[in-house]
Design an enzyme around this catalytic site. Sequence first.
Site, mmCIF file in Angstrom:
data_model
loop_
_atom_site.group_PDB
_atom_site.id
_atom_site.type_symbol
_atom_site.label_atom_id
_atom_site.label_comp_id
_atom_site.label_asym_id
_atom_site.label_seq_id
_atom_site.Cartn_x
_atom_site.Cartn_y
_atom_site.Cartn_z
ATOM 1 N N THR A 284 -31.094 4.974 -10.127
ATOM 2 C CA THR A 284 -31.073 3.494 -10.909
ATOM 3 C C THR A 284 -29.749 2.930 -10.737
ATOM 4 O O THR A 284 -29.875 1.823 -10.498
ATOM 5 C CB THR A 284 -31.116 4.107 -12.497
ATOM 6 O OG1 THR A 284 -29.927 5.279 -12.470
ATOM 7 C CG2 THR A 284 -32.412 4.666 -12.525
ATOM 8 N N PHE A 413 -32.359 -1.552 -19.479
ATOM 9 C CA PHE A 413 -31.944 -0.297 -20.053
ATOM 10 C C PHE A 413 -33.185 0.146 -21.083
ATOM 11 O O PHE A 413 -32.855 0.950 -21.757
ATOM 12 C CB PHE A 413 -30.762 -0.268 -20.404
ATOM 13 C CG PHE A 413 -29.597 -0.396 -19.345
ATOM 14 C CD1 PHE A 413 -29.334 0.709 -18.557
ATOM 15 C CD2 PHE A 413 -29.105 -1.594 -19.161
ATOM 16 C CE1 PHE A 413 -28.634 0.649 -17.466
ATOM 17 C CE2 PHE A 413 -28.248 -1.697 -18.126
ATOM 18 C CZ PHE A 413 -27.842 -0.637 -17.398
ATOM 19 N N CYS A 420 -31.700 4.037 -22.574
ATOM 20 C CA CYS A 420 -31.088 4.493 -21.689
ATOM 21 C C CYS A 420 -29.883 5.065 -22.290
ATOM 22 O O CYS A 420 -28.976 4.372 -22.612
ATOM 23 C CB CYS A 420 -30.620 3.749 -20.410
ATOM 24 S SG CYS A 420 -29.641 4.566 -19.100
HETATM 25 MN MN1 MNH Z 1 -31.283 5.376 -17.736
HETATM 26 C C1 MNH Z 1 -33.635 5.983 -20.111
HETATM 27 C C2 MNH Z 1 -32.675 2.493 -17.111
HETATM 28 C C3 MNH Z 1 -28.779 4.680 -15.647
HETATM 29 C C4 MNH Z 1 -30.179 8.696 -17.938
HETATM 30 N N1 MNH Z 1 -32.919 4.290 -18.242
HETATM 31 C C5 MNH Z 1 -33.806 4.952 -19.430
HETATM 32 C C6 MNH Z 1 -34.869 3.839 -19.745
HETATM 33 C C7 MNH Z 1 -34.434 2.791 -18.953
HETATM 34 C C8 MNH Z 1 -33.324 3.220 -18.012
HETATM 35 C C9 MNH Z 1 -35.248 1.502 -18.576
HETATM 36 C C10 MNH Z 1 -35.843 3.927 -20.698
HETATM 37 C C11 MNH Z 1 -37.311 4.368 -20.391
HETATM 38 C C12 MNH Z 1 -38.439 4.332 -21.317
HETATM 39 O O1 MNH Z 1 -38.364 3.793 -22.381
HETATM 40 O O2 MNH Z 1 -39.577 5.062 -20.789
HETATM 41 N N2 MNH Z 1 -30.835 3.866 -16.445
HETATM 42 C C13 MNH Z 1 -31.648 2.851 -16.462
HETATM 43 C C14 MNH Z 1 -31.020 1.793 -15.394
HETATM 44 C C15 MNH Z 1 -29.942 2.411 -14.834
HETATM 45 C C16 MNH Z 1 -29.711 3.737 -15.741
HETATM 46 C C17 MNH Z 1 -31.548 0.459 -15.200
HETATM 47 C C18 MNH Z 1 -28.536 2.068 -14.134
HETATM 48 C C19 MNH Z 1 -28.492 0.734 -13.868
HETATM 49 N N3 MNH Z 1 -29.713 6.463 -17.066
HETATM 50 C C20 MNH Z 1 -28.760 6.034 -16.100
HETATM 51 C C21 MNH Z 1 -27.815 6.901 -15.983
HETATM 52 C C22 MNH Z 1 -28.172 8.203 -16.680
HETATM 53 C C23 MNH Z 1 -29.618 7.683 -17.311
HETATM 54 C C24 MNH Z 1 -26.559 6.928 -15.162
HETATM 55 C C25 MNH Z 1 -27.293 9.582 -16.714
HETATM 56 C C26 MNH Z 1 -26.016 9.568 -16.458
HETATM 57 N N4 MNH Z 1 -31.956 6.977 -19.095
HETATM 58 C C27 MNH Z 1 -31.431 8.249 -18.837
HETATM 59 C C28 MNH Z 1 -31.745 9.096 -19.877
HETATM 60 C C29 MNH Z 1 -32.919 8.457 -20.338
HETATM 61 C C30 MNH Z 1 -32.892 7.044 -19.902
HETATM 62 C C31 MNH Z 1 -31.274 10.654 -20.091
HETATM 63 C C32 MNH Z 1 -33.806 8.900 -21.363
HETATM 64 C C33 MNH Z 1 -33.030 8.631 -22.867
HETATM 65 C C34 MNH Z 1 -34.115 8.848 -24.097
HETATM 66 O O3 MNH Z 1 -35.148 8.787 -24.163
HETATM 67 O O4 MNH Z 1 -33.341 9.732 -24.799
#
Ligand code: MNH
Length: 483
Positions: A284, A413, A420
Site C-alpha cells: 500500500t 484510508f 486504516c
Molecule cells: Mn491500511 C485498513 C488503506 C497503510 C494496516 N487500510 C485499511 C483500509 C484502507 C487502508 C482503505 C480500510 C479497509 C476496509 O474498510 O475494508 N493502508 C491503506 C493505504 C495505506 C495503508 C492507502 C498506505 C498508503 N495500513 C497501512 C500500513 C499498515 C496498515 C502502513 C500497517 C503498518 N490497514 C491496516 C490494518 C487495517 C487497515 C491493520 C485494518 C484496520 C481495522 O479494521 O481495524
Amino acid sequence: MARLHINNDWSGQRFPSPGRRKPLIGDLGVADPRHPLLSMLTLGANLGPIYEMQVFRQKFVFIASAELTAELCDESQFCKALPPAIEALRDYAGDGLFTARNDESNWQLAHDLLMPAFTKSAMRSYHPIMLQTANELFDYWDALPTDPAGTTTVDVTRDMTKLTMETLSRTAFSHDFGSFTSAEQHPFVSAMIRALETGRRKGALRTAPGGRYLTALLDRRNAQAQNYVDDLLDDLIAEREHTTDQHDLLGIMLNVAHPETGERLSPLNIRHQILTFLVAGHETTSGALSFALYYLSQHPECLEQAQREADDALGDDPTAMPTFEQVPRLRYIRRALDEALRIWPTVPAFARSPRSTTMLGGRYRMAPEDWAVIILAQVHRDPAVWDDPDSYDPDRFLPENIKKRPAHTYKPFGNGVRACIGRQFALHESVLVLASLLHRYDVAPDPDYELRVDERLTMVPKDFYVSLTPRRVPARLSEQPVG
Ligand code: MNH
C-alpha cells in the site's frame, strides 16, 4: 418456482450493469478477472452513481459517487462489510484486524492493544528505523552502475516495495529481510502475493457451479507458496519466543494483556496479525510512494516545489535526512502524496453495509445483509466534487481547499473505527522518504513512459523507472574554509 437465490440481492432491485448479461455466468465475461477493480473504472464509467455486476449467483453492487459514499461513511448508520474477496482472505488472515468481522471479539482486543503503537507520537520510535532503511536504499542505488554523468535508472515500484517491506518488518517485528542485498524481491513477497491472489480467485469461484472442486484445485497449486509463508511466520515468532524486552508490534502482541480485561491474543491470532501487517503495511505504502514519484516526475513545476521544500528544510548537505519534528512540516510533499492517493488510491475499494434496513440515497432499499463496494478511484474523480478530476494538482489539498469540499469525499484510508490503523505510519514514512530522496537526487522521468497500473493486492504503477542523478554539495559549502 422459487427464484434462484442470489447473494447480496438488494431485495431484488436491479441497477445498471455493463454489457449484456448472459445466463448462468452473468457478467463474468465482461470484467477482466486478473484486474477486477481496474476494469470497473472503464466498465462502470457511464453507469451512474450505483451499478451492479453479477457473477454466477453473486451480485456485486458498486458505488461511484461522492454523495452516496458520504452517506455510507456515516458510522451511525453503516459499518464495514466483508465482500467475497475479503471473506476469502480469512483463509489466511482469519480474524486479523483487516479481515475480522465487526462483532468478533478479537477485533476489539487487537485494536485496543495495538492502537498505542500507531499514534502520531509512537512514530517517534520508528523514525530512526525509517531513516536507516531509506539510507540503505540510497546506498543500494548509489552502488548501481551509472552513465558518465553519474545517472542511474531505477525500478521505482520494485525498490519502493523493498523499502516499505523492510521498514515494516524492522519496525513491527524487529526482523531484517535483507531486501537490499539482492536485486530481486524477497521470495516472501511473491509467495504472499501468490497465496493471496489464490484467495481472491477462490472468493470469486465459491458461488460457481463446481466451485468447490475448482477452489480445492487452486489450494493444491498454491500449497508450496502457502507453506513457505507459514514457515516464515513461524520463524518470526520463534525468534522471539524467549524475549520480553522488545516493544515492537510483535512484542506487544506476545507480552501485553488488555489493561481492563487482562485478555491476551492467542498464538493463532498473532499469526493472523503478523500476516495482516506484512500485507497491509507494505505494498500500500510502496504504491503511494511510487504514484507520488510518478506524478512529480511528470509535473516539473510540482517536482521543483517539492524539491525546494526539502532543500529549505534539510539544508546544503544532500545526504541530510529530516528529523521527526520536520516530517509533518513538509506540507507540500504531503499534498503531493495526498493528491497521488486521490487519483490512484492504492487500496482501491472498501465495502459498507447498513446497521438496519434503510433507503440509500433516499431511493435504494438496503438491508443489513446487503453490501456495496465503494470504488475509490471513481469517487475521488467525481466531477460533482473535483474540478478537472484527472489532472494532478497537489494544491487541491491546501487547507482552504479541503474546507470547501463536503466531508467524506476523500477516503484513501477507509472510514470510521475500521479505518486504516497504519495511516500515520504510512504518511510519516512516505513524506520522510520523498523528502530525503528529492533532496539527494535530481529525478528525471523516462520521456516515453505512459502510466500503466498493475492490480496486485493493491494498485501500483507498472514498469515505472526514473533516472536519478546524485546532487552535489553546493560549491559555496564545500569551498568554505574549515574551522
Ligand atoms: Mn491500511 C485498513 C488503506 C497503510 C494496516 N487500510 C485499511 C483500509 C484502507 C487502508 C482503505 C480500510 C479497509 C476496509 O474498510 O475494508 N493502508 C491503506 C493505504 C495505506 C495503508 C492507502 C498506505 C498508503 N495500513 C497501512 C500500513 C499498515 C496498515 C502502513 C500497517 C503498518 N490497514 C491496516 C490494518 C487495517 C487497515 C491493520 C485494518 C484496520 C481495522 O479494521 O481495524
